[in-house]
Design an enzyme around this catalytic site. Structure first.
Site, PDB file in Angstrom:
ATOM      1  CE  LYS A 155       9.607  13.695 -86.287  1.00 19.22           C
ATOM      2  NZ  LYS A 155      10.358  13.206 -84.957  1.00 19.22           N
TER       3      LYS A 155
ATOM      4  CB  CYS B 165       3.210   2.249 -83.821  1.00 17.03           C
ATOM      5  SG  CYS B 165       4.919   2.432 -83.491  1.00 17.03           S
TER       6      CYS B 165
ATOM      7  CG  HIS C 244       2.571   6.633 -85.843  1.00 13.85           C
ATOM      8  ND1 HIS C 244       3.157   5.575 -85.088  1.00 13.85           N
ATOM      9  CD2 HIS C 244       2.602   6.342 -87.247  1.00 13.85           C
ATOM     10  CE1 HIS C 244       3.507   4.568 -86.240  1.00 13.85           C
ATOM     11  NE2 HIS C 244       3.041   4.922 -87.395  1.00 13.85           N
TER      12      HIS C 244
ATOM     13  NE  ARG D 123      10.718   5.664 -77.509  1.00 19.45           N
ATOM     14  CZ  ARG D 123      10.182   6.640 -78.147  1.00 19.45           C
ATOM     15  NH1 ARG D 123      10.928   7.644 -78.322  1.00 19.45           N
ATOM     16  NH2 ARG D 123       9.148   6.518 -78.684  1.00 19.45           N
TER      17      ARG D 123
ATOM     18  CD  GLN E 265       5.109   7.175 -76.930  1.00 25.86           C
ATOM     19  OE1 GLN E 265       4.792   6.113 -76.944  1.00 25.86           O
ATOM     20  NE2 GLN E 265       5.994   7.854 -77.716  1.00 25.86           N
TER      21      GLN E 265
ATOM     22  CG  HIS F 213      -0.834   4.690 -83.338  1.00 20.40           C
ATOM     23  ND1 HIS F 213      -0.687   4.203 -82.097  1.00 20.40           N
ATOM     24  CD2 HIS F 213       0.255   4.965 -84.057  1.00 20.40           C
ATOM     25  CE1 HIS F 213       0.667   4.458 -81.907  1.00 20.40           C
ATOM     26  NE2 HIS F 213       1.159   4.760 -82.780  1.00 20.40           N
TER      27      HIS F 213
ATOM     28  CG  ASP G 262       1.413   6.372 -78.919  1.00 19.15           C
ATOM     29  OD1 ASP G 262       1.145   7.372 -79.870  1.00 19.15           O
ATOM     30  OD2 ASP G 262       2.103   5.326 -79.026  1.00 19.15           O
TER      31      ASP G 262
END
Length: 648
Positions: free
Chosen positions: A475, A344, A521, A373, A391, A395, A393
């Protein structure tokens, strides 16, 4: 004595002397209830029948028909009975803690010799003996000094430490199951005979550091499973057997998909077969996102700590980040960077380049972003829990007025993808503000309200998950259910009013002034690694044709068919099918068995007759019967089956 009023579930109220117990209340209602009672709920708190009630309250008496409360007590009491059994068999063993967990309990022991499978059988037998004794369960409150003296005298050093950890003002409660005593908050059943002697099983032994600290002693943790009756236990054990058959780690070895090794803990070594699944899924996701109006980007994996400090991750998430220090040329000090744990902040940097107008919104930026991570070594679990992952992912930068429409569009996109992956239904949870967070309560109120309105515009069957939001915003979590009933949290949709403020993101509104965008997100798979693991287990390795790494194997029965096998593989490959030849000097039954274990959807056997007639013998995975069909017809049929669902 002072009088208190207790209100029953039907609304009736009764007066009692302060200090009355739930057992007294059950007896006052009816003798039969007194016999069946196991515990109570008093003002929302699960209460032991022996505990005094000192103030007005709402009360409900529980019996074994109340499954939630009954299972909690059964599992909690069995933890104590197991610890008692261990110490009756081996008096020198020291006990620590034994909490209830999903499906059962565990208890940690300090014992010199390792527990063996034979030991577990001996412990189970002793537990049933204790249950049959029908020993009473009693409780007392002690002061701290008395409790410490008691445990010091009995050599229970772990209990001494636990007593010292109890905050001032909190009760120190002792429980006895017969003669055996333990420190415990309760509640518990009233005697050991209330436990179902045929509805529990000791499952396994594992190592566990005392209080999760690797510098403290290594203990032995015995896990147990327990239910209200034998049939429920049998169902659970059958479920575990099925889950073991579907374990993606075992199937990963059999199908030659991936492996892990100590030189890179939590990092996946993808083999050609596994990478084929990954690429097929990635290509599918890229097509779906492109059609949904997303623009794909790519951002760096190593980023200076300054950006993580600005975003808030350095303070809130640093313990989960991989940190690097380098001596850059001509630098006066080391430069501190971090492998990105999420995408992000980098996506905001792309949004911030160039002036953005309200006409550019919503702007949907997608990245198949590689993240890292730090996860504790003991928490790593195949593809399901890794340190390096990718991910799906994205945004979405939008205005507050656009949140509802974007949420609705996202849920529609997610539902279609889950259906194509074999998951027809899913549940939604709204996770609200956690205790550790950034941003003011006013901002959180705004974000939570916007998200709730957004989901209500699409559907109203969702749950609230208090305190489980991300540190920067609330979320939605999307949980799907697999073929054997397990829930997996995969997708997420998060409304973030904080990060655009922290990283100074803005757009020019219709009024010509700067405004902050809302940052949404969102992810659907969560990570490719975990989602592939879930799919492997959902399908028990028998992936749909479009995802299967080896869609067809053409196997020779005799060496005279080798040339025909090569031609068949070429025709299949030219049709876009992932096909391989097996012309080894092995019997055809051996080849079929090996490729069936490898979960190849279609095996085509070729002998002299097939060569002469231009046919193949078709065997599909899971089917015993075979068919002899023309090769061209089979190629066309498999090519149609192999088309990804979004291209049909």
């Amino acid at each position: 004595m002072a009088q208190i009023t207790l209100t029953l579930p039907d609304g009736n109220a009764r007066s009692y002397d302060a200090g009355v117990t739930a057992a007294d209340v059950a007896a006052d209602i009816s003798p039969s209830l007194a016999k069946r009672a196991i515990s109570a709920t008093v003002d929302g708190r699960h209460f032991d029948l022996q505990w005094p009630i000192d103030a007005d309250a709402a009360i409900a008496i529980h019996t074994m028909k109340d499954e939630k409360q009954a299972l909690e007590l059964i599992r909690h009491d069995l933890a104590h009975v197991m610890a008692r059994a261990v110490q009756e068999i081996w008096p020198d063993v020291r006990v620590t803690i034994g909490p209830v967990i999903e499906h059962g309990w565990y208890y940690d022991f300090d014992r010199k010799d390792p527990f063996t499978p034979e030991d577990l059988g001996q412990i189970e037998a002793k537990m049933r003996e204790i249950i049959n004794r029908r020993d009473p369960v009693t409780t007392e409150l002690w002061d701290r000094d008395r409790a410490i003296r008691h445990y010091e005298a009995s050599g229970e050093a772990y209990k001494v430490e636990l007593v010292g950890m109890i905050p001032e003002g909190q009760p120190i409660r002792m429980y006895w199951h017969g003669h055996w005593q333990d420190l415990c908050r309760g509640p518990h059943l009233q005697h050991t005979g209330q436990l179902p002697a045929d509805a529990f099983k000791l499952m396994s032994v594992a190592g566990a550091y005392w209080r999760g600290d690797s510098t403290r002693p290594m203990l032995q943790r015995i896990y147990g499973a327990a239910f209200q009756n034998r049939d429920d236990l049998k169902k659970y054990l059958t479920f575990l057997e099925e889950a073991e058959k579907r374990d993606h780690r075992r199937l990963g070895r059999e199908m030659e998909l991936f492996h892990f090794q100590e030189e890179a803990p939590g990092m996946v070594f993808w083999h050609p077969n596994g990478w084929s699944i990954y690429r097929a899924l990635e290509d599918y996701m890229r097509r779906k996102l492109t059609r949904a109006g997303y623009k794909e980007i790519r951002t760096p994996q190593v980023v200076d700590r300054k950006l993580w400090e600005a975003s808030g991750h350095w303070d809130k998430y640093r313990e989960n980040m991989f940190i690097t220090e380098i001596d850059e040329e001509h630098a006066n000090e080391k430069r501190v960077n971090a492998l990105k744990p999420m995408n992000c902040p980098c996506h905001v940097q792309i949004f911030n380049k160039g002036l953005k107008s309200y006409r550019d919104l919503p702007l949907r930026l997608a990245e198949f972003g590689s993240c890292h991570r730090y996860e504790a070594h003991g928490a790593l679990h195949g593809l399901m829990r890794v340190r390096g992952f990718t991910q799906d992912d994205a945004h979405i930068f939008c205005t507050e007025d656009q949140i509802e429409a974007e949420c609705a569009a996202f849920i529609d996109l997610l539902a279609g993808i889950y259906k194509d992956a074999g998951f027809a239904s899913f549940d939604i949870k709204l996770s609200t503000r956690p205790e550790v967070r950034v941003g003011s309560d006013e901002v959180w109120d705004k974000a939570e309200t916007a998200l709730e309105k957004a989901i209500l515009s699409v559907r109203n069957d969702y749950e609230i998950d208090p305190g489980e939001g991300a540190f920067y915003g609330p979320k939605l979590d999307f949980k799907l259910t697999d073929a054997i009933g397990r829930e997996w949290q995969c997708g997420t949709f998060q409304a973030d009013f904080n990060l655009p403020e922290r990283l100074d993101a803005s757009y020019i509104g219709p009024d010509g002034e700067k405004h902050r965008p809302v940052m949404l997100h969102r992810a659907i798979l969560g990570s490719f690694e975990r989602f592939i693991g879930i799919m492997i287990e959902n399908y028990a390795g028998k992936l749909p044709m479009w995802l299967a790494p080896r869609q067809v194997v053409v196997a020779s029965i005799v060496s005279d068919a080798d040339a025909y096998v090569a031609d068949a593989v070429k025709q299949l490959t030219d049709a876009g099918i992932r096909a391989e030849a097996d012309i080894r000097n092995e019997k055809i039954n051996y080849k079929i068995r090996e490729h069936s274990v490898g979960k190849v959807p279609v095996i085509l056997a070729v002998g002299r007759k097939e060569v002469e007639e231009g046919t193949v013998t078709v065997r599909r995975l899971g089917e015993q019967q075979t068919q002899v069909r023309p090769l061209a017809e089979v190629v066309a049929e498999i090519a149609a089956d192999a088309v990804p669902p979004d291209l049909r």
